[in-house]
Design a protein around this motif. Structure first.
Motif, mmCIF file in Angstrom:
data_model
loop_
_atom_site.group_PDB
_atom_site.id
_atom_site.type_symbol
_atom_site.label_atom_id
_atom_site.label_comp_id
_atom_site.label_asym_id
_atom_site.label_seq_id
_atom_site.Cartn_x
_atom_site.Cartn_y
_atom_site.Cartn_z
ATOM 1 N N ASP A 85 -2.661 4.560 -3.015
ATOM 2 C CA ASP A 85 -3.615 5.385 -2.255
ATOM 3 C C ASP A 85 -2.997 6.658 -1.677
ATOM 4 O O ASP A 85 -3.237 6.989 -0.517
ATOM 5 N N LEU A 108 -7.081 1.984 7.660
ATOM 6 C CA LEU A 108 -8.355 1.341 7.329
ATOM 7 C C LEU A 108 -8.168 0.109 6.426
ATOM 8 O O LEU A 108 -8.818 -0.921 6.632
ATOM 9 N N PHE A 127 7.982 7.583 0.658
ATOM 10 C CA PHE A 127 8.038 6.574 -0.409
ATOM 11 C C PHE A 127 9.441 6.508 -1.021
ATOM 12 O O PHE A 127 9.961 5.420 -1.282
ATOM 13 N N GLU A 140 4.145 13.900 -6.653
ATOM 14 C CA GLU A 140 5.390 13.115 -6.685
ATOM 15 C C GLU A 140 5.131 11.613 -6.597
ATOM 16 O O GLU A 140 6.035 10.818 -6.888
ATOM 17 N N LEU A 141 3.908 11.201 -6.211
ATOM 18 C CA LEU A 141 3.623 9.759 -6.134
ATOM 19 C C LEU A 141 2.838 9.241 -7.347
ATOM 20 O O LEU A 141 2.347 8.118 -7.345
ATOM 21 N N TRP A 165 3.879 10.576 7.465
ATOM 22 C CA TRP A 165 3.371 11.323 8.628
ATOM 23 C C TRP A 165 2.334 10.474 9.374
ATOM 24 O O TRP A 165 1.127 10.675 9.205
ATOM 25 N N PHE A 213 -2.658 10.956 -1.787
ATOM 26 C CA PHE A 213 -3.627 11.991 -2.127
ATOM 27 C C PHE A 213 -3.619 12.157 -3.646
ATOM 28 O O PHE A 213 -2.830 11.510 -4.356
ATOM 29 N N GLU A 223 0.850 -1.195 0.000
ATOM 30 C CA GLU A 223 0.000 0.000 0.000
ATOM 31 C C GLU A 223 0.887 1.247 0.000
ATOM 32 O O GLU A 223 1.873 1.313 0.740
ATOM 33 N N GLU A 245 4.311 5.209 5.437
ATOM 34 C CA GLU A 245 3.622 6.456 5.757
ATOM 35 C C GLU A 245 4.645 7.485 6.233
ATOM 36 O O GLU A 245 5.440 7.199 7.132
#
Ligand SMILES: C[S@@+](CC[C@H](N)C(=O)[O-])C[C@H]1O[C@@H](n2cnc3c(N)ncnc32)[C@H](O)[C@@H]1O
Length: 259
Positions: free
Chosen positions: A163, A67, A147, A172-173, A93, A165, A60, A91
């Motif tokens: 997933d 979730l 990442f 950038e992702l 943050w 934003f 992910e 992650e």
């Protein structure tokens, strides 16, 4: 303290967050839980793989509220899946444990022990850059990392939950370089799923060598996107024209997502 995210209840009663940093909700305001189920578990075919007891290794991008891990563990338990199911996520943050303790996912799923597991993950992420844990029946590795600095441990992945934003605020992702990296960590039959339906994101995937298809979107959204390196995995969906999108990318139609 913790003013960069605030708790939000979506229309199906499940919690999400609003990010002040990205000025965006973490999920569809019409239903966080319903959206995750649709995008990452139903359209991707993951539920069927769990029912068929196929080994599954998920990556992910963006752990957020956790979730998707809670939903996965719940589905593995309820389907009685006995094969190995692993989940890896990163992650930058992590949510502070003072905030995560409000999340109502375990309660809504009738699986309160998963809420306790989730709370422990957020507590440990305060101390450690990598939390390795048995999350119910799922072997989970959660990294506190950007990442760009992330090195996977469970590859090759059979499923990717893309997933972050949206491309407008988290560009950038969504670059070809990111999708190339994801492809290099993937199994031949991988399915990448994302709520995003933007042509720029689909073009970036095409440039990176993914086959791409449109799927029905969740909760009032017209479309979402699936991608694979095996076109057979997309045969129940309408494929997009990757060659044309690659050409448009070359022509500079999507300059906001270079890289
Ligand atoms: C749409 S939200 C998360 C959704 C999450 N899967 C969930 O269900 O709550 C996107 C997440 O990606 C994280 N993120 C954004 N850019 C990142 C980056 N460069 N590296 C790692 N995480 C990032 C955000 O902090 C946020 O938690």
């Amino acid at each position: 303290m913790h003013q960069d995210v605030r708790l939000h209840t979506t229309r199906d009663g499940s919690h999400s967050l609003y990010s002040e940093r990205f000025q965006q909700f973490y999920h569809n305001p019409n239903g966080a839980l319903a959206e995750s189920l649709h995008v990452f578990f139903e359209q991707s075919g993951l539920i069927v793989s769990l029912q068929k007891n196929e080994p599954v290794s998920i990556l992910e991008i963006g752990f957020g509220t956790g979730l998707n891990l809670v939903l996965l563990a719940d589905l593995v338990e309820k389907n009685g899946t006995t094969t190995s199911v692993s989940f890896e996520s990163m992650e930058a943050w992590p949510v502070h444990p003072d905030q995560s303790k409000a999340f109502n996912y375990g309660e809504l799923l009738g699986n309160l022990s998963l809420s306790d597991n989730l709370q422990s993950v957020f507590e440990e992420l305060q101390q450690q850059a990598l939390v390795r844990t048995s999350f119910g029946p799922v072997l989970a590795n959660i990294h506190r990392r950007f990442f760009d600095d992330f090195r996977p441990q469970n590859q090759p992945f059979t499923h990717i939950f893309h997933d972050p934003f949206s491309p407008e605020v988290n560009g950038e992702l969504w670059t070809p370089a990111v999708f190339k990296k994801l492809l290099s960590w993937s199994a031949p039959d991988v399915v990448l799923s994302t709520y995003c339906a933007s042509s720029a994101a689909r073009a970036a995937m095409s440039v990176a060598g993914w086959f791409v298809a449109r799927a029905p979107g969740a909760l009032g959204k017209r479309e979402m996107t699936l991608a694979s390196q095996n076109p057979k995995k997309l045969e129940n969906f309408i494929r997009i024209n990757e060659t044309r999108l690659r050409q448009r990318w070359k022509n500079g139609d999507f300059n906001s997502l270079s890289g």
